[in-house]
Scaffold this active site. Sequence first.
Site, PDB file in Angstrom:
ATOM      1  N   HIS A  76       7.017  -2.957  10.666  1.00 35.40           N
ATOM      2  CA  HIS A  76       7.322  -2.141   9.486  1.00 35.40           C
ATOM      3  C   HIS A  76       8.699  -2.442   8.875  1.00 35.40           C
ATOM      4  O   HIS A  76       9.455  -1.518   8.542  1.00 35.40           O
ATOM      5  CB  HIS A  76       7.219  -0.652   9.832  1.00 35.40           C
ATOM      6  CG  HIS A  76       5.838  -0.207  10.217  1.00 35.40           C
ATOM      7  ND1 HIS A  76       4.691  -0.771   9.702  1.00 35.40           N
ATOM      8  CD2 HIS A  76       5.405   0.770  11.085  1.00 35.40           C
ATOM      9  CE1 HIS A  76       3.619  -0.157  10.217  1.00 35.40           C
ATOM     10  NE2 HIS A  76       4.027   0.758  11.071  1.00 35.40           N
ATOM     11  N   HIS A 123       2.878   5.141   4.819  1.00 34.45           N
ATOM     12  CA  HIS A 123       2.531   5.477   6.200  1.00 34.45           C
ATOM     13  C   HIS A 123       2.316   6.982   6.366  1.00 34.45           C
ATOM     14  O   HIS A 123       2.824   7.593   7.314  1.00 34.45           O
ATOM     15  CB  HIS A 123       3.634   4.980   7.131  1.00 34.45           C
ATOM     16  CG  HIS A 123       3.190   4.666   8.522  1.00 34.45           C
ATOM     17  ND1 HIS A 123       2.673   5.618   9.364  1.00 34.45           N
ATOM     18  CD2 HIS A 123       3.189   3.509   9.224  1.00 34.45           C
ATOM     19  CE1 HIS A 123       2.390   5.052  10.532  1.00 34.45           C
ATOM     20  NE2 HIS A 123       2.687   3.770  10.466  1.00 34.45           N
ATOM     21  N   GLU A 129      -3.502   2.798   6.019  1.00 35.03           N
ATOM     22  CA  GLU A 129      -2.492   2.036   5.300  1.00 35.03           C
ATOM     23  C   GLU A 129      -3.139   0.850   4.593  1.00 35.03           C
ATOM     24  O   GLU A 129      -3.538  -0.114   5.237  1.00 35.03           O
ATOM     25  CB  GLU A 129      -1.424   1.551   6.295  1.00 35.03           C
ATOM     26  CG  GLU A 129      -0.770   2.675   7.077  1.00 35.03           C
ATOM     27  CD  GLU A 129      -0.279   2.241   8.458  1.00 35.03           C
ATOM     28  OE1 GLU A 129       0.616   1.387   8.531  1.00 35.03           O
ATOM     29  OE2 GLU A 129      -0.815   2.728   9.464  1.00 35.03           O
TER      30      GLU A 129
HETATM   31  C1  GLA Z   1       1.385   1.490  12.625  1.00 27.01           C
HETATM   32  C2  GLA Z   1       1.277   0.567  13.742  1.00 27.01           C
HETATM   33  C3  GLA Z   1       1.158   1.352  14.961  1.00 27.01           C
HETATM   34  C4  GLA Z   1       2.321   2.284  15.115  1.00 27.01           C
HETATM   35  C5  GLA Z   1       2.386   3.180  13.990  1.00 27.01           C
HETATM   36  C6  GLA Z   1       3.603   4.089  14.092  1.00 27.01           C
HETATM   37  O1  GLA Z   1       0.196   2.087  12.316  1.00 27.01           O
HETATM   38  O2  GLA Z   1       0.200  -0.326  13.630  1.00 27.01           O
HETATM   39  O3  GLA Z   1       1.075   0.515  16.044  1.00 27.01           O
HETATM   40  O4  GLA Z   1       3.492   1.584  15.145  1.00 27.01           O
HETATM   41  O5  GLA Z   1       2.442   2.424  12.822  1.00 27.01           O
HETATM   42  O6  GLA Z   1       3.777   4.601  15.348  1.00 27.01           O
END
Ligand code: GLA
Length: 385
Positions: A138, A212, A350
């Site tokens: 991220h 997110h 997402e």
């Molecule tokens: C995304 C990632 C997950 C996790 C979440 C936040 O969805 O793919 O593995 O990191 O964000 O916890």
Amino acid sequence: MSTSRRTVLAAGAAAGLAATVLGTTTAHAAAPRHSPSKKHFGTLADGTVVDVWTVGNGGIRLQVLSYGGIIHSLEVPDAEGRLANIALGFDNLADYVAKSPYFGGLIGRYGNRIAAGRFTLDGHTYQLPLNDGANSLHGGTRGFDKQMWHVEPLTRGSDTGLVLTRTSPDGEMGYPGTLKVQVTYTLTARGAWRIDYEATTDRPTVVNLTSHTYFNLAGEGSGSVYDHTLELAASRYTPIDAGLIPTGELARVAGTPFDFRCAKPVGRDIREGDQQLVRAKGFDHNWVLDKGISSAPRYALTLAEPTSGRVMRMYTTEPGLQFYSGNFLDATLVGTSGHIYRQGDALCLEAQHFPDSPNHPAFPSTVLRPGTTYRTSTVHSFSTR
Ligand code: GLA
């Protein structure tokens, strides 16, 4: 997928859009539009003031923080017209800064993982911060969800919303190029929340922006989402290795727990003894949307909650959809309404390009070059049944 199945999906998508538009017009016709307004939310350690912006339209109310472009709350009516906040968050800035697992965050420069935090572009290798085991997640240790955004109110016809802008300096979090980013959150009079992302760069770079938000259509803090039903218009997904990095394969969902082509409860197959589910502690995978990349948002999914009757449909220009079933929520966080968040108390959907695309030449490209504009859009439309 057979041609007939494709036709059924496409027809279903069109019918779904029409039903949503009609349904929400009736339900929200009397709901007033609120011009965006802002209030003080908190102050960062360095003295920076963080605002919470509130926008309302079509019966929906959205709250956004100038820190991280965070969706702080999203209030949506149930079948009886009662509003509930369907987005997980915190009631204070300090928790967002110190311990948020990306609640509501505007994710950049790169949604999801880049293996070993490394990629090569035009012969140059770039190293990003590792913040998820051996990988970069991220956008790195201080991604866009942890940066300040400039926020301006927007009113256009019957739409209302917020325009968020930020310039990410060349080299920020290891990424090349000065990236000028504009993200617009719009609420329509018909009860849809739309996100439009735009970016330009002065050097070749990679970009993959997403949102997110952790959804619980029964209301934030109300318990598990395993009874929500999900339909995902995707016949393939990208399996992951032990570090949750795509192996590169586009695997068929048919006959696996990953088959959401017909609506099924989120929790129905989540405890299957499938190696992919073991690795991610549930669903935390990228689905390959059958529609592919599109210039206008096209149907991706329907999420529905039986008790409240709330339904959310998503349409996107993006080719992928990361569905994360809140696996790492572990009862250590107390959320906005004072409830503890346990595993599976929300899910993230997402819309984005595939994880680790810079290291998979066969995946749709995430490269952005000077002189071109990155543009993606995702629509969340709300109705009840
Ligand atoms: C995304 C990632 C997950 C996790 C979440 C936040 O969805 O793919 O593995 O990191 O964000 O916890």
